[in-house]
Design a protein around this motif. Structure first.
Motif, short mmCIF file in Angstrom:
data_model
loop_
_atom_site.label_atom_id
_atom_site.label_comp_id
_atom_site.label_asym_id
_atom_site.label_seq_id
_atom_site.Cartn_x
_atom_site.Cartn_y
_atom_site.Cartn_z
N LYS A 101 26.21 46.03 42.59
CA LYS A 101 25.48 47.28 42.71
C LYS A 101 24.98 47.77 41.37
CE LYS A 101 25.96 51.96 44.60
NZ LYS A 101 26.89 52.92 45.28
N HIS A 102 25.74 47.51 40.30
CA HIS A 102 25.41 48.07 39.00
C HIS A 102 24.98 47.02 37.97
CE1 HIS A 102 26.82 51.84 40.51
NE2 HIS A 102 28.02 51.36 40.72
N VAL A 103 24.93 45.76 38.34
CA VAL A 103 24.55 44.69 37.41
C VAL A 103 23.65 43.70 38.14
CG1 VAL A 103 25.39 42.80 35.96
CG2 VAL A 103 26.71 44.91 36.12
N ARG A 134 33.11 52.49 36.38
CA ARG A 134 32.46 51.66 37.41
C ARG A 134 32.98 50.23 37.37
NH1 ARG A 134 29.54 54.94 41.06
NH2 ARG A 134 28.57 56.62 39.88
N PHE A 135 33.14 49.68 36.15
CA PHE A 135 33.53 48.28 36.04
C PHE A 135 35.02 48.07 36.32
CE2 PHE A 135 29.78 47.63 32.94
CZ PHE A 135 28.91 47.53 34.02
N GLU A 136 35.80 49.14 36.25
CA GLU A 136 37.19 49.02 36.70
C GLU A 136 37.27 48.93 38.22
OE1 GLU A 136 39.27 52.27 34.89
OE2 GLU A 136 39.70 51.14 33.06
N GLU A 137 36.29 49.53 38.90
CA GLU A 137 36.21 49.43 40.35
C GLU A 137 35.65 48.08 40.78
OE1 GLU A 137 33.73 52.62 41.54
OE2 GLU A 137 35.16 54.19 41.06
N GLU A 138 34.67 47.57 40.04
CA GLU A 138 33.98 46.33 40.41
C GLU A 138 33.68 45.54 39.13
OE1 GLU A 138 29.90 44.88 42.71
OE2 GLU A 138 30.44 47.01 42.63
N PRO A 139 34.61 44.72 38.67
CA PRO A 139 34.40 43.95 37.44
C PRO A 139 33.15 43.08 37.52
CG PRO A 139 36.69 43.87 38.10
CD PRO A 139 35.94 44.51 39.23
N PRO A 140 32.31 43.11 36.48
CA PRO A 140 31.00 42.45 36.56
C PRO A 140 30.98 41.03 36.06
CG PRO A 140 31.09 43.79 34.59
CD PRO A 140 32.42 43.95 35.27
N LEU A 141 32.11 40.51 35.54
CA LEU A 141 32.15 39.16 35.01
C LEU A 141 33.36 38.41 35.54
CD1 LEU A 141 31.25 39.81 31.24
CD2 LEU A 141 29.77 38.82 32.97
N GLY A 142 33.22 37.09 35.64
CA GLY A 142 34.34 36.24 36.02
C GLY A 142 34.18 34.88 35.38
N THR A 143 35.17 34.02 35.51
CA THR A 143 35.08 32.68 34.92
C THR A 143 34.45 31.71 35.90
OG1 THR A 143 37.27 32.08 35.73
CG2 THR A 143 37.16 33.09 33.55
N LYS A 144 33.72 30.73 35.37
CA LYS A 144 33.10 29.72 36.24
C LYS A 144 34.17 28.92 36.96
CE LYS A 144 28.81 29.16 33.69
NZ LYS A 144 27.93 28.26 32.90
N SER A 145 35.30 28.74 36.33
CA SER A 145 36.37 27.95 36.94
C SER A 145 36.97 28.62 38.15
CB SER A 145 37.48 27.67 35.91
OG SER A 145 38.03 28.88 35.43
N SER A 146 36.72 29.92 38.31
CA SER A 146 37.29 30.64 39.45
C SER A 146 36.31 30.76 40.60
CB SER A 146 37.72 32.04 39.02
OG SER A 146 36.60 32.80 38.64
N GLU A 150 34.68 34.62 41.73
CA GLU A 150 35.25 35.21 42.93
C GLU A 150 36.53 35.99 42.63
OE1 GLU A 150 33.91 35.43 45.90
OE2 GLU A 150 32.15 34.42 45.11
N ASN A 151 37.20 35.61 41.55
CA ASN A 151 38.45 36.28 41.19
C ASN A 151 38.26 37.10 39.93
OD1 ASN A 151 40.99 37.10 40.69
ND2 ASN A 151 41.87 35.05 40.38
N PRO A 152 38.02 38.40 40.03
CA PRO A 152 37.75 39.23 38.86
C PRO A 152 38.92 39.30 37.90
CG PRO A 152 37.16 40.36 40.89
CD PRO A 152 37.94 39.17 41.27
N SER A 153 40.14 38.99 38.35
CA SER A 153 41.29 39.09 37.45
C SER A 153 41.25 38.02 36.37
CB SER A 153 42.59 38.99 38.24
OG SER A 153 42.71 37.73 38.86
N ASP A 154 40.33 37.05 36.49
CA ASP A 154 40.18 36.02 35.46
C ASP A 154 39.31 36.48 34.30
OD1 ASP A 154 41.78 34.19 36.71
OD2 ASP A 154 40.14 33.28 37.83
N LEU A 155 38.94 37.76 34.27
CA LEU A 155 38.17 38.27 33.15
C LEU A 155 38.90 38.02 31.84
CD1 LEU A 155 37.03 41.71 34.57
CD2 LEU A 155 35.59 39.74 34.15
#
Length: 471
Positions: A101-103, A134-146, A150-155
Motif C-alpha cells: 500500500k505504501h511502497v 507504517r513499516f512496523e505494521e507492514e515491513p516493506p523489504l524481505g530477503t530473496k531467500s525467503s 514472504e517472511n518479513p521477519s527476515d529483514l
C-alpha cells in the motif's frame, strides 16, 4: 549532519527557501543524528537532471520482537521544505521490495503525509515517524531467500550505498488507459487522449446502466487503431489511468436522490476497477465531480493520491490563458489556478513560475492589487460553457501529465483535509503536481476572508450532503 561541506553549501545556496531549509535539516539532525546530508544528480522522467540535496540513512523499525535498520533516501527538491521529499527505500542486492500500500515496485514510498504535505505543520521528523509506524505494521523489504519477501521477519540491517533508479518511471511497460462510459464525454475523452498522448492501448467500457448513450458503435465500425470497445470491466486490467465519465439515469426530484443514483452505480464498478488496476490513477469526470471523487476514493480503498477529479482544471487553463493573453499580454511567467468547488464558490490563487520553466516558485492568494485583474478574468470565464469536447481535452491534459510523469501542476479534485486549515475529509479542486504515481498536493495558503468563506461554505455543503446519502 554536516551542512558545512562545500558541495552541500553550493547546492543549498540555490534553494528558494535556503534559511528555512537549513532550520528544517537541523531539526532532523537533532532527532535523527545518523541521517547524512549528501548531494547528487536527480534524474526526472524527461531524462533531465538537477543537482539536489538528499538525506540518506536508516530508520529503526521493530517487527515481531526484533529491531531492524531500514535504509531510506529522501530527495529534497529546491522548494523544500514547502514541497515534500521524494522518498525511496534502498535495498541491498540480497533483498527484495515487498510492494504494498505504501511502497511501489521501484521502492518509492507513498504516505498520506506526503500527499497532504503542508509545511510548517508537515516536517521531515513527522514524516519519518509515520514511516516507522507504517513499516512496523507492514515491513516493506524481505530477503530473496525467503521466497521474495514472504517472511518479513527476515529483514536485515542493510548497507546504505546501493544506488537505485531514483528518477525513473514505468514507461518500460505498455501504457494502457481505460475510459468508463460511452456517451459524448467518454467519446470526447477517447479521441482527445489518443490525439495528445502516446498510448499503447485505450479501452472504452460502455456501461449498460449508464445514462450516457453515445457513439461506441461508430468507434467499432471505424476500428480506430489501439482502441478497444468492451462491456466487460476486466478489459481494463493493468491500466495506468482509469477515467470515469459515466452518469446514471435518475427520475428522482431531489438533488440527494440524483447523487444517490450515481453512488449506487459507482458501488458496482469502482471496487472492481481498483482490484483490476491497483496501481492506477482514477480520474473522475462524473457529476457532481467533487462528491463523486470522494465516493470513488471511499469505495476504491486506494490512496488519496490515486483518486482525483477533473475539477477546475479546465477553468484554470482558461483563466491563465485569458490573463496572460487577453488582459496582460506581456505578463509572462504567471499562472492562475481556480480552486474550490465546481460551483459559484470557486476562487483563484496565483503562482509564479521560474523564467523559461514550468517550475513553481511560489503559490499565493490574490492580493488587493491583483484582485481587479483576477475578478475581470473570472468574469470573462462565465460566458464560456463546458462542452463535452472541451472537458474531453481537459481529461486528456490531465492524463498526459500522469502517463508521462510530467510533474505539471493542475487544479484537480483531491482530498482537501489539512489544506488551509480545512479539518474535514472533503474533496475540492486544489493545485496538485501530477505524475505517474498520482497527485502531490501543493501546500496551502492563507486566503482572504471572502475566499476563505467560500471554501468553508463548500465544505459545509458537502458534509451535509454526505449525511443524506448511503455509500
Amino acid at each position: 549532519m554536516d551542512l558545512s561541506a562545500e558541495s552541500v553549501k553550493r547546492i543549498l545556496s540555490k534553494y528558494k527557501f535556503r534559511d528555512v531549509a537549513i532550520e528544517e535539516l537541523q531539526k532532523v539532525s537533532r532527532v535523527h543524528p545518523d541521517m547524512k546530508i549528501k548531494t547528487g544528480p536527480y534524474t526526472f522522467s524527461d531524462s533531465s537532471q538537477k543537482d539536489l540535496l538528499k538525506l540518506v540513512g536508516n530508520i529503526p523499525v521493530a517487527y515481531q520482537g526484533h529491531s531492524y535498520n531500514l535504509p531510506i533516501l529522501l530527495w529534497l527538491l529546491d522548494s523544500f521544505p514547502f514541497t515534500p521529499p521524494i522518498c525511496f527505500l534502498r535495498p541491498t542486492s540480497s533483498m527484495v521490495i515487498r510492494e504494498g500500500k505504501h511502497v511501489d515496485s521501484k521502492g518509492r514510498i507513498h504516505l498520506p503525509s506526503l500527499h497532504n504535505w503542508d509545511h510548517p505543520k508537515s516536517t521531515v521528523n513527522s514524516l519519518l515517524a509515520e514511516m516507522i509506524a507504517r513499516f512496523e505494521e507492514e515491513p516493506p523489504l524481505g530477503t530473496k531467500s525467503s521466497g521474495y519477501g514472504e517472511n518479513p521477519s527476515d529483514l536485515l540491517a542493510y548497507v546504505s550505498n546501493l544506488k537505485v533508479n531514483e528518477g525513473g518511471n514505468r514507461h518500460d511497460q505498455a501504457v494502457k488507459v481505460s475510459v468508463i462510459g460511452g456517451g459524448d464525454l467518454g467519446i470526447a475523452a477517447v479521441l482527445s487522449i489518443m490525439a495528445k498522448s502516446c498510448v499503447d492501448k485505450l479501452v472504452l467500457i460502455d456501461i449498460p446502466e449508464s445514462s450516457t448513450k453515445g457513439g461506441t458503435m461508430d468507434l467499432e465500425i471505424f476500428n480506430l487503431p489501439k482502441v478497444e470497445v468492451s462491456k466487460d470491466l476486466s478489459a481494463t486490467a493493468g491500466s495506468m489511468v482509469v477515467v470515469i465519465t459515466a452518469n446514471a439515469w435518475s427520475d428522482e426530484q431531489s438533488y440527494a436522490s440524483v447523487v444517490q443514483t450515481n453512488v449506487d452505480m459507482y458501488r458496482g464498478i469502482i471496487p472492481h476497477l481498483a482490484q483490476l488496476s491497483p496501481k492506477a490513477v482514477l480520474l473522475i469526470a462524473s457529476q457532481p465531480v467533487d462528491i463523486m471523487t470522494h465516493v470513488a476514493w471511499r469505495q476504491s480503498h486506494l490512496l488519496p493520491s490515486q483518486v482525483i477529479g477533473v475539477g477546475c482544471n479546465l477553468d484554470s487553463e482558461r483563466l491563465s490563458h485569458i490573463i496572460n493573453i487577453s488582459l496582460v499580454a506581456n505578463n509572462t511567467g504567471k499562472q492562475a489556478w481556480v480552486i474550490g468547488e465546481l460551483s459559484e464558490n470557486k476562487v483563484a490563487v496565483w503562482g509564479n513560475l521560474g523564467p523559461g520553466t514550468d517550475q513553481l516558485q511560489a503559490l499565493m492568494p490574490v492580493s488587493n492589487s491583483t484582485k481587479p485583474l483576477m475578478e475581470r478574468g473570472l468574469e470573462m470565464l462565465k460566458g464560456k460553457g463546458q462542452r463535452s469536447w472541451s472537458v474531453g481535452l481537459s481529461i486528456a491534459d490531465i492524463t498526459h501529465s500522469i502517463i508521462t510523469d510530467q510533474k505539471k501542476i493542475h487544479s484537480v479534485t483531491t482530498l482537501a483535509e489539512g489544506w488551509g486549515g480545512i479539518g474535514s475529509k472533503v474533496f475540492l479542486s486544489l493545485p496538485c503536481m501530477l505524475g505517474e504515481n498520482g497527485s502531490t498536493r501543493l501546500p496551502g495558503v492563507a486566503l482572504g476572508s471572502e475566499d476563505n468563506a467560500k471554501l468553508r461554505e463548500s465544505t459545509a455543503s458537502q458534509i451535509n450532503l454526505f449525511m443524506q446519502i448511503r455509500l
